[in-house]
Design an enzyme around this catalytic site. Structure first.
Site: not given
Length: 740
Positions: A96, A50
């Protein structure tokens, strides 16, 4: 009371932090000792996918990221593109996904909050948002709950913050049953001389914490977002952050006011991995060290450890390097907006990342190895297999084409998204010219008489599964085409690459080939990628999502009075097909939704044709020759003209052309548009198309209240509208499942 910051570092603890044994070995070699518990957390956060992009970095470097209008490409919080007159548009798309599956409302809301912060931390005021959503099959027991939560979360945050949602996508497929996708896009406007970057400059300068207080929410969120799901998913709920759009609105105003005061040297929003990532990025980019004193961090919970403070993903927070002489002025601005302002550290010249808590050093690490010199992998990958050609003559025909059209226009993927976008404020700020439901959202540029921006977000995951290279090209081409269909000139794009586990060579192969296709299309269409995000490990119990490289783009309309919409056709208009007849049924919705088959290759994207046809359409729109325009995509010609009929409330009598009716009606060949024009203008357009070498065919005439296509289709616009508008509300009311 002293808070304990120590824990024994065991193999189990290392594994729980998502660090592989060889990565832990690398840590030992780097620092020459066992890391503290806080340091382990910092490495885990900074070295996961990430934050580090370790599996994709090698391939992302191959993308075209520059162009005459590009002011800032990838590497910052968002991309910046020149729109003339000293103005620029600042934009990015980000996922997300994992948090939204676990806690749909907050996951989606904080996804919107995070992308808005990425835009205003650059000095831009957000003016438009979009979201691309993928859910599991409608029949799946969780799907309705997830749709409801995500849409409420996106709307709840965006509406309260005050940014219009101008576009997006919603799709359903069983491959998203265990991992939904929430890709949020935001764009803002700034002046060229008012862009702020995250690179720290100067030694011994104050590092300032701004915004909301730090709590325990979201601790470990970035690590969770870099892992596959399994049966223990409910335990991950505490790793989802909680958002407050009103605090964020205050943060926006306070930041823009502070930036105008000249106090800001560098600024970075706190997103994934919170304080850790923002501090490391600012320092590493500026070749500086950072020292943080956690006792000064504003907290809203008691007894927080250094580990929790460093990894909290509490929302609505910023980190900034400040001009020391402006401290009092800066503090006054934040106090006025009711936000915290605290000096939590300083820049240093030793390239170390030092963290102090309760007078003790809990972390002392080489900052570059956490930031831009984090590990990078060249993972093994496999060339994806190819589907055999599928001539249209080998695809079954339907007996009743009117019924087929009604079924497709009322299907989960092609029906109206009104139920979704009516929950979003699409008109706030008062500049919206085209709201969701057309090819692209369009907003006026504040302060200009005629200038407007167009936005679209696109990808066809089933094409990417069949052929990641062509699918990657097609995502870019469709985004470019949607922007073009309004009359806008596509300027630049942002990518949100959603894939499964990159440790599997076949998944890594999808990623590599999709990036290759995206790069080729962006180069051919002068549509550089200026920002983006990669989301990997979208798998549950070993089942990966469809490869979904979402492309969002921005285009410029010099004069919005010369703009096309899909619903503009008038009685008596002539409809013209530009770009050739339909022939390709491989991977089409016709095959998938009527025959439950995913056969054949994805359609080939000829980028030279795409460019030529698009430029022709754009010039016709800008010359005022067109009353309506729509690009062809899912469902081909029949779906495109049905949507135009629904949006304009008018029927049409058309000629499908010569060939196999299912391919002519539902073929998904690329680089095609339908335009409507007065009969005189249509003649001129046909003449010009001939001169430009653009294939065209006069389809027929607008009028009446039925859509008739050759002898195949005869259906009332009222029935089309009912099918188109009915599916989503009926599904959400629990009145139907998948395909009825």
């Amino acid at each position: 009371m002293t808070i304990s910051n120590t824990r024994d570092i065991t193999p189990e603890l290392i594994e729980a932090h998502g660090l592989k044994p060889d990565e832990y070995q690398r840590i030992l070699e780097l620092i020459g000792r066992e890391p503290t518990f806080t340091e382990l957390g910092i490495f885990s956060a900074m070295w996961n996918e990430h934050c580090s992009y370790k599996s994709s970095k090698k391939w992302l470097r191959t993308l075209p990221t520059s162009g005459p209008r590009v002011i800032q490409g990838p590497g910052e919080n968002a991309g910046v593109v020149d729109i003339g007159d000293g103005d620029c548009v600042v934009f990015k798309m980000e996922s997300h996904n994992h948090p939204s599956y676990i806690e749909p409302y907050q996951g989606a809301a904080t996804g919107v909050g995070g992308i808005l912060r990425d835009v205003f931390t650059m000095g831009a005021r957000p003016v438009a948002a979009m979201n691309a959503l993928r859910f599991g099959e409608p029949d799946h027991p969780k799907t309705r709950h997830l749709v409801s939560g995500v849409v409420s979360g996106v709307g709840g945050y965006g509406n309260a913050f005050g940014v219009p949602t101008v576009g997006g996508e919603v799709n359903f497929d069983k491959r998203y049953n265990g991992n939904i996708l929430v890709n949020a896009f935001a764009a803002g406007l700034a002046r060229h001389d008012g862009i702020f970057l995250s690179e720290a400059k100067g030694v011994g300068l104050p590092v300032v914490y701004l915004g909301a207080k730090t709590g325990r929410d979201g601790v470990g969120g970035a690590t969770m977002a870099s892992a596959e799901f399994d049966e223990s998913i409910e335990e991950k709920r505490p790793t989802v952050q909680v958002g407050d759009p009103f605090t964020e609105k205050c943060l926006l105003e306070a930041c823009l006011e502070l930036m105008a005061s000249g106090a800001v040297i560098a600024i970075q929003d706190m997103g994934a991995a919170g304080l850790t990532c923002s501090a490391v990025e600012m320092g590493a980019k500026g070749d500086l060290g950072i020292e943080l004193i956690l006792d000064h961090v504003p907290v809203r919970e008691e007894n927080m450890t250094a580990y929790e403070m460093m990894l909290s993903e509490s929302q609505e927070r910023m980190l900034m390097v400040l001009k020391p002489e402006k401290e009092a002025e800066a503090q006054a601005i934040f106090r006025k907006w009711g936000l915290d302002f605290a000096i939590v550290g300083k820049t240093t010249d030793d390239l170390r990342f030092r963290v102090i808590h309760q007078g003790e050093e809990v972390a002392n690490l080489p900052i570059k190895d956490l930031g831009d010199e984090a590990p990078e992998y060249d993972r093994p990958w496999m060339e994806p297999g190819k589907h055999a050609p599928l001539p249209a003559s080998n695809v079954p025909q339907v007996e009743d084409y009117s019924a087929a059209l009604l079924k497709l226009i009322g299907s989960p993927d092609l029906s109206s998204r009104r139920w979704v976008y009516e929950q979003y404020d699409t008109l706030i700020q008062g500049n919206s010219l085209q709201v969701p439901g057309g090819d692209a959202g369009v907003i006026r540029v504040e302060g200009h008489e005629t200038k407007a921006l167009a936005f679209s977000s696109d990808v066809t995951p089933r094409y990417c599964e069949a052929d990641p290279f062509e699918g990657g090209k097609q995502a870019v081409a469709e985004c470019w085409r949607n922007i073009t269909a309004t009359g806008a000139e596509p300027l630049a794009s942002t990518d949100n690459l959603n894939f499964g586990n990159p440790e599997k060579p076949e998944i890594m192969g999808q990623l590599v080939k999709a990036i290759e296709g995206i790069g080729e299309a962006c180069r051919a269409l002068d549509f550089p990628i200026v920002s983006g995000n990669v989301s990997l490990y979208n798998e549950t119990n070993g089942q990966a999502i469809l490869p979904t490289p979402t492309i969002a783009g921005v285009g410029l309309l010099p004069d919005w009075s010369q703009m096309a919409k899909i619903g503009g056709m008038q009685d008596g208009d002539t409809l013209v097909l530009l770009g050739g007849d339909g022939t390709h049924l491989g991977q089409s919705v016709y095959l998938r939704d009527l025959f439950d088959r995913a056969d054949g290759p994805a359609p080939f994207v000829d980028l030279a044709l795409e460019k030529r046809n698009g430029e022709f359409v754009r010039s016709a729109i800008r010359n005022g020759q067109v009353t309506a325009c729509h690009d062809l995509s899912d469902g081909g010609l029949a779906i495109a003209v049905a949507e135009m009929a629904i949006k304009s409330g008018k029927g049409a009598t058309l000629d499908a052309g010569d060939g196999l009716p299912h391919a002519l009606l539902f073929g998904e060949d690329q680089a095609r548009y339908v335009i409507s024009a007065t009969p005189e203008m249509a003649k001129l357009i046909a003449l010009n198309a001939e001169g430009a070498g653009v294939p065209f065919r006069i389809l027929g005439t607008v009028g009446g209240d039925r859509l008739k296509i050759s002898k195949n289709v005869d259906v009332s616009v009222a029935d089309l509208t009912q099918a188109y508008e009915g599916w989503f509300p009926n599904f959400m009311n629990g009145e139907l499942t998948g395909n009825n």
